[in-house]
Design a protein around this motif. Structure first.
Motif, PDB file in Angstrom:
ATOM      1  N   LYS A  78       4.455  25.711  45.876  1.00  0.00           N
ATOM      2  CA  LYS A  78       4.090  26.392  44.636  1.00  0.00           C
ATOM      3  C   LYS A  78       2.891  25.668  44.031  1.00  0.00           C
ATOM      4  N   VAL A  79       1.863  26.427  43.658  1.00  0.00           N
ATOM      5  CA  VAL A  79       0.654  25.794  43.119  1.00  0.00           C
ATOM      6  C   VAL A  79       0.237  26.322  41.750  1.00  0.00           C
ATOM      7  N   VAL A  80       0.713  27.491  41.348  1.00  0.00           N
ATOM      8  CA  VAL A  80       0.351  28.060  40.046  1.00  0.00           C
ATOM      9  C   VAL A  80       1.597  28.603  39.355  1.00  0.00           C
ATOM     10  N   LYS A  81       1.427  28.936  38.091  1.00  0.00           N
ATOM     11  CA  LYS A  81       2.516  29.507  37.302  1.00  0.00           C
ATOM     12  C   LYS A  81       2.984  30.828  37.908  1.00  0.00           C
ATOM     13  N   ASN A  82       4.293  31.068  37.832  1.00  0.00           N
ATOM     14  CA  ASN A  82       4.848  32.339  38.291  1.00  0.00           C
ATOM     15  C   ASN A  82       4.207  33.497  37.528  1.00  0.00           C
ATOM     16  N   ARG A  83       3.997  34.612  38.196  1.00  0.00           N
ATOM     17  CA  ARG A  83       3.554  35.829  37.522  1.00  0.00           C
ATOM     18  C   ARG A  83       4.758  36.627  37.026  1.00  0.00           C
ATOM     19  N   VAL A  84       5.918  36.413  37.637  1.00  0.00           N
ATOM     20  CA  VAL A  84       7.171  37.050  37.229  1.00  0.00           C
ATOM     21  C   VAL A  84       8.204  35.935  37.131  1.00  0.00           C
ATOM     22  N   HIS A  85       9.081  36.021  36.139  1.00  0.00           N
ATOM     23  CA  HIS A  85      10.131  35.006  36.029  1.00  0.00           C
ATOM     24  C   HIS A  85      11.411  35.645  35.510  1.00  0.00           C
ATOM     25  N   LEU A  86      12.519  34.941  35.661  1.00  0.00           N
ATOM     26  CA  LEU A  86      13.798  35.402  35.140  1.00  0.00           C
ATOM     27  C   LEU A  86      13.987  34.879  33.727  1.00  0.00           C
ATOM     28  N   ASP A  87      14.562  35.711  32.868  1.00  0.00           N
ATOM     29  CA  ASP A  87      15.043  35.280  31.566  1.00  0.00           C
ATOM     30  C   ASP A  87      16.560  35.229  31.672  1.00  0.00           C
ATOM     31  N   VAL A  88      17.139  34.049  31.503  1.00  0.00           N
ATOM     32  CA  VAL A  88      18.585  33.879  31.543  1.00  0.00           C
ATOM     33  C   VAL A  88      19.062  34.044  30.104  1.00  0.00           C
ATOM     34  N   ARG A  89      19.785  35.125  29.840  1.00  0.00           N
ATOM     35  CA  ARG A  89      20.125  35.547  28.482  1.00  0.00           C
ATOM     36  C   ARG A  89      21.359  34.809  27.955  1.00  0.00           C
ATOM     37  N   VAL A  90      21.167  33.671  27.350  1.00  0.00           N
ATOM     38  CA  VAL A  90      22.288  32.889  26.819  1.00  0.00           C
ATOM     39  C   VAL A  90      22.397  32.973  25.305  1.00  0.00           C
ATOM     40  N   GLY A  91      21.347  33.450  24.634  1.00  0.00           N
ATOM     41  CA  GLY A  91      21.353  33.498  23.176  1.00  0.00           C
ATOM     42  C   GLY A  91      21.351  34.898  22.599  1.00  0.00           C
ATOM     43  N   THR A  92      21.691  35.882  23.410  1.00  0.00           N
ATOM     44  CA  THR A  92      21.646  37.278  22.963  1.00  0.00           C
ATOM     45  C   THR A  92      22.467  37.468  21.686  1.00  0.00           C
ATOM     46  N   GLY A  93      21.829  38.025  20.670  1.00  0.00           N
ATOM     47  CA  GLY A  93      22.500  38.299  19.402  1.00  0.00           C
ATOM     48  C   GLY A  93      22.556  37.119  18.450  1.00  0.00           C
ATOM     49  N   LEU A  94      22.149  35.945  18.899  1.00  0.00           N
ATOM     50  CA  LEU A  94      22.172  34.756  18.050  1.00  0.00           C
ATOM     51  C   LEU A  94      20.792  34.524  17.444  1.00  0.00           C
ATOM     52  N   VAL A  95      20.767  33.958  16.252  1.00  0.00           N
ATOM     53  CA  VAL A  95      19.499  33.641  15.591  1.00  0.00           C
ATOM     54  C   VAL A  95      19.563  32.240  15.004  1.00  0.00           C
ATOM     55  N   GLY A  96      18.398  31.715  14.680  1.00  0.00           N
ATOM     56  CA  GLY A  96      18.305  30.438  13.981  1.00  0.00           C
ATOM     57  C   GLY A  96      18.950  29.287  14.734  1.00  0.00           C
ATOM     58  N   GLU A  97      19.618  28.436  13.959  1.00  0.00           N
ATOM     59  CA  GLU A  97      20.227  27.223  14.523  1.00  0.00           C
ATOM     60  C   GLU A  97      21.335  27.530  15.525  1.00  0.00           C
ATOM     61  N   GLU A  98      22.050  28.622  15.308  1.00  0.00           N
ATOM     62  CA  GLU A  98      23.113  29.000  16.247  1.00  0.00           C
ATOM     63  C   GLU A  98      22.506  29.325  17.622  1.00  0.00           C
ATOM     64  N   ARG A  99      21.374  30.031  17.621  1.00  0.00           N
ATOM     65  CA  ARG A  99      20.691  30.348  18.882  1.00  0.00           C
ATOM     66  C   ARG A  99      20.173  29.074  19.540  1.00  0.00           C
ATOM     67  N   LEU A 100      19.532  28.204  18.755  1.00  0.00           N
ATOM     68  CA  LEU A 100      19.013  26.949  19.305  1.00  0.00           C
ATOM     69  C   LEU A 100      20.124  26.117  19.925  1.00  0.00           C
ATOM     70  N   ALA A 101      21.284  26.075  19.271  1.00  0.00           N
ATOM     71  CA  ALA A 101      22.413  25.309  19.801  1.00  0.00           C
ATOM     72  C   ALA A 101      22.864  25.872  21.154  1.00  0.00           C
ATOM     73  N   ALA A 102      22.919  27.204  21.281  1.00  0.00           N
ATOM     74  CA  ALA A 102      23.325  27.825  22.546  1.00  0.00           C
ATOM     75  C   ALA A 102      22.299  27.527  23.642  1.00  0.00           C
ATOM     76  N   LEU A 103      21.010  27.615  23.302  1.00  0.00           N
ATOM     77  CA  LEU A 103      19.957  27.321  24.273  1.00  0.00           C
ATOM     78  C   LEU A 103      20.028  25.859  24.731  1.00  0.00           C
ATOM     79  N   GLU A 104      20.201  24.952  23.778  1.00  0.00           N
ATOM     80  CA  GLU A 104      20.255  23.524  24.111  1.00  0.00           C
ATOM     81  C   GLU A 104      21.474  23.180  24.955  1.00  0.00           C
ATOM     82  N   ALA A 105      22.602  23.814  24.674  1.00  0.00           N
ATOM     83  CA  ALA A 105      23.818  23.552  25.459  1.00  0.00           C
ATOM     84  C   ALA A 105      23.622  24.006  26.907  1.00  0.00           C
ATOM     85  N   GLU A 106      23.039  25.187  27.089  1.00  0.00           N
ATOM     86  CA  GLU A 106      22.809  25.668  28.448  1.00  0.00           C
ATOM     87  C   GLU A 106      21.739  24.835  29.140  1.00  0.00           C
TER      88      GLU A 106
END
Length: 144
Positions: A78-106
């Protein structure tokens, strides 16, 4: 009008089985059974010509809802940034600090599997926060 078709996501990589097993852990996917007539994937691999052994690996969503992931060995790194990537949906429906906490845990779970943290993109009034990461071969993906 076109009919809906199934989608397979293909990853070019150096070590297909290693990368596939990483994504199985990330997504809760599984390795499907080996082809008919083979007790294990190793048995199947041994039946292939030497240049094809270990050249590909697959993982699937056990529920059948998500796309099949196919990993194929390629000679170049691999030599350059991906043109396509996966989004792993761990914070769906969460906002603010609650979302950040879910992202950080994963993120912490995935770091233990060999992923790398790249950067946190904070909410900007239009988009919610997400974490940019890399898999074990440097392919970018987001925790969203």
């Amino acid at each position: 009008m076109a009919s809906v078709r199934q989608v397979q996501v293909t990853f070019d990589c150096a070590e297909p089985e290693r990368v596939a097993r990483f994504w199985c852990e990330v997504l809760g996917y599984v390795v499907p059974p080996p082809p008919d007539g083979f007790a294990t994937w190793d048995d199947f691999g041994s039946s292939l010509p030497p240049e094809r052994q270990g050249a590909a690996f697959v993982c699937v969503d056990p529920t059948g809802a998500g796309p099949r992931l196919y990993f194929q060995r390629v000679p170049e790194g691999k030599v350059v940034k991906n043109r396509v990537h996966l989004d792993v949906r761990v914070g769906t429906g969460l906002v603010g600090e609650e979302r950040l906490a879910a992202l950080e845990a994963e993120c912490a779970r995935l770091l233990a599997l060999g992923a790398a943290r790249v950067r946190l993109l904070r909410a900007d009034g239009e988009n919610e926060s997400c974490l940019v990461m890399q898999d074990i071969e440097g392919n970018e993906f987001c925790l969203d």
